[in-house]
Design an enzyme around this catalytic site. Structure first.
Site, PDB file in Angstrom:
ATOM      1  N   SER A  71      -6.443  31.050   9.591  1.00  0.00           N
ATOM      2  CA  SER A  71      -5.899  29.732   9.927  1.00  0.00           C
ATOM      3  C   SER A  71      -6.074  28.793   8.748  1.00  0.00           C
ATOM      4  O   SER A  71      -6.906  29.024   7.868  1.00  0.00           O
ATOM      5  CB  SER A  71      -6.624  29.151  11.139  1.00  0.00           C
ATOM      6  OG  SER A  71      -7.923  28.681  10.771  1.00  0.00           O
ATOM      7  N   ASP A  72      -5.309  27.727   8.723  1.00  0.00           N
ATOM      8  CA  ASP A  72      -5.614  26.650   7.805  1.00  0.00           C
ATOM      9  C   ASP A  72      -6.838  25.915   8.357  1.00  0.00           C
ATOM     10  O   ASP A  72      -7.281  26.156   9.482  1.00  0.00           O
ATOM     11  CB  ASP A  72      -4.411  25.722   7.654  1.00  0.00           C
ATOM     12  CG  ASP A  72      -4.370  25.033   6.297  1.00  0.00           C
ATOM     13  OD1 ASP A  72      -5.438  24.901   5.666  1.00  0.00           O
ATOM     14  OD2 ASP A  72      -3.287  24.613   5.865  1.00  0.00           O
ATOM     15  N   ALA A  73      -7.373  24.988   7.573  1.00  0.00           N
ATOM     16  CA  ALA A  73      -8.644  24.366   7.916  1.00  0.00           C
ATOM     17  C   ALA A  73      -8.610  23.699   9.284  1.00  0.00           C
ATOM     18  O   ALA A  73      -7.771  22.829   9.544  1.00  0.00           O
ATOM     19  CB  ALA A  73      -9.018  23.342   6.848  1.00  0.00           C
TER      20      ALA A  73
END
Length: 777
Positions: free
Chosen positions: A304-306
């Site tokens: 995932s992105d942050a």
């Protein structure tokens, strides 16, 4: 559903697993990786499995909190940051962390790796990730500038150097390349990609993956193309906003760079933050399983992105963090990148209550463990901290950075041969603009281990190249700060700002006086590096502050003006294009910025960079692309607005040279093919100028009719090539079914129509399409 039972509690100790006389199958490097993964996976508890799927931001220095430190007095929002490193270290020791990010010191990485390898039950090494976007210690031109080289070779070479430097610093995996197609100059992250075109974007994506990964040896990184999918289509160019993308654009525009990256062997894909067509990308099964795995054949792991999993609750998609974790994993996401409490900590509970099948969990863990085995981390988990100085200080890396910057520079205007500047007749040169002597800004954003003492500024580059020639400097007007500060500035001690007491009026007068006393004035304008990038979208393309006024005042002195633009997006250059004789788009050129700019201004290098996006006249036109459909009244395409033309200031693929090229004898052979067959398009390219130079040869097509309307022209091939003065080269391109087919939204499938294609080869996207290819059953 399979539920976790006996393996969720009281795991055997590490001593019980291994004695000095035993060697478990997963520790045997003579076995196939899949066998080692299977053995290790069978030994993990559900909690340890969830840990392998968790990546933490680590921002500590590895030192414990002093005993006399009064942590209780801190506000909660600060206390969590102070306590987090110790919490992460405890998670590592208990086998509940699979990866960390943002570590730059190999000694610290090795210390934390020791906790995983020597103190956790199974000794599974950590995977260290970082944003290695356009260099590590050596800063290369920003990605949009690298795309302007139109050279896969220089791009691959640059990312090979970036991988070598980052791996020496203990990094295993990069969250790059960013391969989102970007068609709105307001979007800050346009600087990280390859611009508006899927074919150019695909070539740049594949080259970067090859450079980063190679054979995944000890000096390479796992590449992590991002953000899957459609992130570059954020509404209004506003970072983090949702995106609504038609099937036509999703498949024909945004997907091809990812397909190319996967075909090149990318080991990781990062999902996007935003909602795509109403469903968050981080938990979108259609994206992560059907498209990415089933249709593109991706076999690596997805991160995932942050904080994107935790954000599923913020986006009012998930009911709570357990729901968020379960829905993301079930959609096909393998690893959570988190800043604080991981949503994936809830996966064991989701397995117990039946919301996640343990087999689904196992598959995600299998992908992550496979990556660690492929990197050789079980045999070589530690970085060689002694190699850092040699690798990061390599002279050949800086030499390549300069070459890349020279190839990226685009000459936008050169009226009456205002450039190059001739050393023997130039006289006095004035240099104006704060960006002309800003070590940090010339590197661009998304660079984290830079050393600004190595940056060669434009002013320094000109002074060195001209030797004893009089080169004087005035900073001129300041560049205003952002209204909303950049979150990245707090981690960068080298940020340069305009002093609060800066007197613009007085500085402007000094700049004008310098211009009056100069034979040539090089005016450097643009945006600071923190005015573009993530969380740096803009509502205007105007030059910040009073830079345009300063340019106008300098022009009014009658001195010869050369304009150098430092930016990662198109800016409003209408006035400059009308009045200034020469305009150079330098981008953010990197560590050897000044050398590269000086070599172009002085004619040591003939510029051959070409625009990777259509350059609008002003913000009211965006998004503006060359590959639009004909639609209604196509002959009035440039008359859509009542007050001025809708034509771009500079077209896609455009750039001037110090030489000149002619194209002749275009042929298409055979001129008629059956569906599924291929043709070869050829043309003679002659350098009719008086100096050797590079040219970027571009192939465009247009489908006249079929089962869907197609863009007025589409790039289908390109080649950057060196042509000696007076020489002619015959250039060939293949048009295969891959170039002639497209995704048809009406049939939800790829089609190749029986039709006629107009074909043209030239130096930019306005090339005449004076050839044709017929496809008949």
């Amino acid at each position: 559903m399979t539920r976790a039972t006996s393996r969720t509690s009281a795991p055997p100790s590490r001593d019980a697993l291994e004695t000095p006389m035993t060697r478990l199958p997963y520790q045997n490097d003579s076995l196939p990786i899949e066998d080692r993964v299977a053995d290790l996976l069978s030994r993990l508890t559900v909690e340890e499995k969830a840990g392998q799927l968790t990546q933490y931001f680590y921002t500590g220095d590895g030192e414990p909190i002093p005993e006399d430190f009064d942590i209780e007095s801190l506000p909660p929002e600060y206390r969590v940051h102070v306590e987090l490193p110790a919490r992460i270290e405890a998670a590592i020791r208990s086998g509940r962390a699979g990866s960390l990010l943002f570590l730059r010191d190999p000694k610290l990485s090795n210390r934390l790796q020791t906790y995983a390898v020597e103190e956790s039950r199974l000794g599974i090494p950590l995977l260290f990730g970082f944003d290695v976007v356009h260099g590590w210690r050596t800063a290369f031109p920003v990605p949009i500038a690298m795309a302007a080289t139109w050279s896969a070779d220089i791009v691959e070479a640059a990312q090979t150097v970036a991988a070598r430097e980052a791996r020496a610093a203990g990094v295993h995996w990069t969250f790059a390349p960013m391969i989102d197609v970007a068609r709105d100059a307001r979007w800050g992250r346009i600087i990280e990609g390859a611009g508006e075109d899927p074919v150019l974007g695909a070539a740049m994506a594949a080259a970067q993956v090859r450079g980063f990964q190679g054979d995944l040896g000890v000096d390479r990184l796992i590449a992590g193309p991002k953000h899957f999918l459609g992130y570059g289509a954020a509404r209004g160019g506003r970072d983090y906003d949702d995106a609504e993308v038609s099937d036509n654009e999703l498949w024909n525009v945004y997907l091809p760079p990812f397909r190319a990256a996967i075909d090149a062997g990318a080991g990781n894909i990062m999902s996007a933050y935003m909602d795509l067509n109403g469903v968050p990308a981080a938990a979108n099964r259609n994206l992560l399983t059907r498209m990415l795995r089933e249709q593109l054949g991706f076999e690596g792991f997805v991160v995932s992105d942050a904080n994107a999993i935790r954000s599923l609750e913020v986006q009012h998609f998930a009911a709570d963090q357990t729901d968020a974790a379960a829905r993301a994993l079930n959609a096909g996401l393998d690893m959570e990148m988190c800043m604080f409490d991981p949503a994936f900590d809830n996966l064991p509970a989701a397995v117990t209550d039946g919301r996640v099948d343990e087999a689904t969990l196992d598959e995600a863990v299998r992908r992550v463990l496979t990556a660690k085995f492929r990197l050789g981390l079980f045999e070589n988990p530690y970085a060689d901290a002694t190699a850092t100085a040699t690798v990061l200080g390599a002279t050949e890396h800086r030499t390549l950075s300069r070459a890349a910057a020279e190839q990226a520079i685009v000459l936008l205007k050169n009226e009456n041969a205002a450039l190059p500047i001739h050393r023997d007749t130039v006289g006095r040169i004035g240099v104006v603009g704060v960006l002309a002597d800003s070590r940090r800004d010339l590197l661009g954003p998304w660079i984290f281990d830079h050393d600004t003492t190595e940056t060669i500024t434009v002013l320094e580059g000109l002074r060195t190249a001209l030797g004893t020639t009089d080169v004087s400097y005035e900073a001129g007007v300041g560049i205003p700060e952002r209204v909303h500060p950049s979150p990245f500035d707090v981690t960068d001690a080298s940020i340069e700002r305009t002093p609060e007491d800066h007197d613009d009026d007085a500085a402007l007068q000094r700049a004008v006086a310098l211009a009056e006393a100069s034979d040539v004035t090089v005016v450097v304008v643009g945006q600071r590096q923190n005015q573009i990038g993530e969380k740096a979208s803009t509502s205007t393309l105007d030059l910040p502050g009073r830079q345009l006024e300063q340019l106008q005042r300098i022009h009014a002195t009658g001195t010869k003006v050369i304009l150098v633009v430092v930016s990662g997006r198109a800016l409003d250059l209408r006035w400059a294009d009308e009045h200034v004789p020469a305009i150079v788009q330098a981008w953010y050129p990197g560590s050897r910025a000044g050398e590269a700019v000086a070599s172009v201004l002085l004619g040591d290098v003939s510029p051959a960079g070409r625009l990777p996006f259509t350059w609008p006249r002003h913000v009211g036109q965006v998004p503006l692309i060359y590959a639009h459909n004909r639609t209604f009244l196509p002959d009035e395409q440039d008359a859509r607005y009542i007050e001025e033309t809708n034509a771009p200031l500079y077209p896609f693929g455009y750039g001037l040279s110090y030489s000149a090229f002619e194209y002749d004898n275009l042929t298409v052979e055979p001129a008629t093919i059956a569906p599924g067959a291929s043709a070869v398009v050829s043309v003679d390219v002659t350098n009719v100028g008086d100096r050797d130079a590079d040219e970027v040869v571009q192939l465009y097509i247009h489908q006249r009719y079929g089962s869907a309307s197609r863009p007025v022209r589409e790039l289908k091939g390109f080649r950057r090539m060196f042509v000696e003065a007076g020489e002619t080269h015959r250039v060939e391109f293949s048009l295969t079914p891959a170039e002639l087919r497209y995704w048809n939204a009406g049939t939800s499938s790829y089609v190749q129509d029986a039709t006629t294609f107009d074909v043209g080869i030239g130096g930019d996207s306005t090339v005449p399409l004076d050839g044709s290819l017929s496809v008949t059953p």
